[in-house]
Design a protein around this motif. Structure first.
Motif, PDB file in Angstrom:
ATOM      1  N   GLN A  35     -48.488  33.502 -13.448  1.00 38.69           N
ATOM      2  CA  GLN A  35     -49.486  33.376 -12.388  1.00 38.69           C
ATOM      3  C   GLN A  35     -48.823  33.115 -11.032  1.00 38.69           C
ATOM      4  O   GLN A  35     -49.245  33.671 -10.016  1.00 38.69           O
ATOM      5  CB  GLN A  35     -50.474  32.260 -12.726  1.00 38.69           C
ATOM      6  CG  GLN A  35     -51.400  32.598 -13.875  1.00 38.69           C
ATOM      7  CD  GLN A  35     -52.218  31.397 -14.302  1.00 38.69           C
ATOM      8  OE1 GLN A  35     -51.723  30.276 -14.383  1.00 38.69           O
ATOM      9  NE2 GLN A  35     -53.501  31.632 -14.579  1.00 38.69           N
ATOM     10  N   LYS A  38     -47.404  36.280  -9.742  1.00 36.48           N
ATOM     11  CA  LYS A  38     -48.478  37.141  -9.253  1.00 36.48           C
ATOM     12  C   LYS A  38     -48.961  36.656  -7.880  1.00 36.48           C
ATOM     13  O   LYS A  38     -49.198  37.460  -6.971  1.00 36.48           O
ATOM     14  CB  LYS A  38     -49.636  37.155 -10.246  1.00 36.48           C
ATOM     15  CG  LYS A  38     -50.722  38.129  -9.893  1.00 36.48           C
ATOM     16  CD  LYS A  38     -51.771  38.192 -10.982  1.00 36.48           C
ATOM     17  CE  LYS A  38     -52.833  39.209 -10.624  1.00 36.48           C
ATOM     18  NZ  LYS A  38     -53.873  39.307 -11.631  1.00 36.48           N
ATOM     19  N   GLU A  41     -46.421  37.577  -5.306  1.00 34.78           N
ATOM     20  CA  GLU A  41     -46.496  39.018  -5.048  1.00 34.78           C
ATOM     21  C   GLU A  41     -47.656  39.335  -4.101  1.00 34.78           C
ATOM     22  O   GLU A  41     -47.508  40.138  -3.180  1.00 34.78           O
ATOM     23  CB  GLU A  41     -46.675  39.776  -6.367  1.00 34.78           C
ATOM     24  CG  GLU A  41     -46.699  41.275  -6.218  1.00 34.78           C
ATOM     25  CD  GLU A  41     -46.892  41.993  -7.545  1.00 34.78           C
ATOM     26  OE1 GLU A  41     -47.410  43.116  -7.520  1.00 34.78           O
ATOM     27  OE2 GLU A  41     -46.557  41.411  -8.602  1.00 34.78           O
TER      28      GLU A  41
END
Length: 175
Positions: A35, A38, A41
């Protein structure tokens, strides 16, 4: 971490705070590595720099600045990450909101933000920050408002021109 390493981190953070107009402080504790990756990102794609730093180092870096950031001391507890952005102050808030839509635990938590030296503290401020308009958006709105009366006058004159021409033509045909 040695004193020298801490001093380097504080100097780097101080420089980053001086160069950046807007920063957000978040709490991403409880997220898995997947997570967090992510989230990083999403930040990268939107041009937001995200760093996890110890609270004491953040406090010391903020103390080195000209502005008074002592009101942020209450938020610098637990796990803290900093989001830096130069352009649009609302982008980090939008990233946080978008990520929360996908996460059931409603993480990351928004702690605080500094937007052009104004301080926003608390999760309830996130909605307000996500709706902030950028400088370019505000300039665009002002320009369109200024252009609106001129456009109305031009369109009225153009529509009147056709009406007058039609009226003259009709009158000339009546003879």
């Amino acid at each position: 971490m040695t004193r020298e390493e801490k001093a380097q981190v504080i100097a780097g953070l101080t420089e980053k705070f001086q160069q950046t107009d807007h920063f957000y402080i978040t709490d991403t504790s409880g997220l898995t590595v997947e997570q967090i990756n992510k989230f990083r990102e999403m930040c990268f794609k939107k041009g937001v720099e995200y760093k996890v730093v110890k609270n004491t180092l953040i406090k010391k870096a903020l103390e080195n600045l000209d502005n008074d950031y002592s009101s942020l001391d209450s938020t610098l507890k637990g796990f803290s990450g900093i989001m830096f952005v130069n352009e649009n102050a609302n982008i980090p808030a939008r990233v946080i909101k978008d990520f929360k839509k996908e996460d059931k635990d409603q993480r990351p938590k928004f702690k605080a933000a500094s937007i052009d030296s104004d301080i926003f503290i608390g999760e309830d401020q996130l909605e307000i920050l996500s709706k902030l308009k950028s400088k370019q958006e505000l300039i665009g709105e002002v320009i369109s408002l200024l252009q609106s009366p001129a456009k109305n006058v031009i369109s009225a004159l153009q529509s009147g021109q056709h009406t007058i021409a039609g009226l003259v033509k009709t009158l000339s045909e009546r003879e």
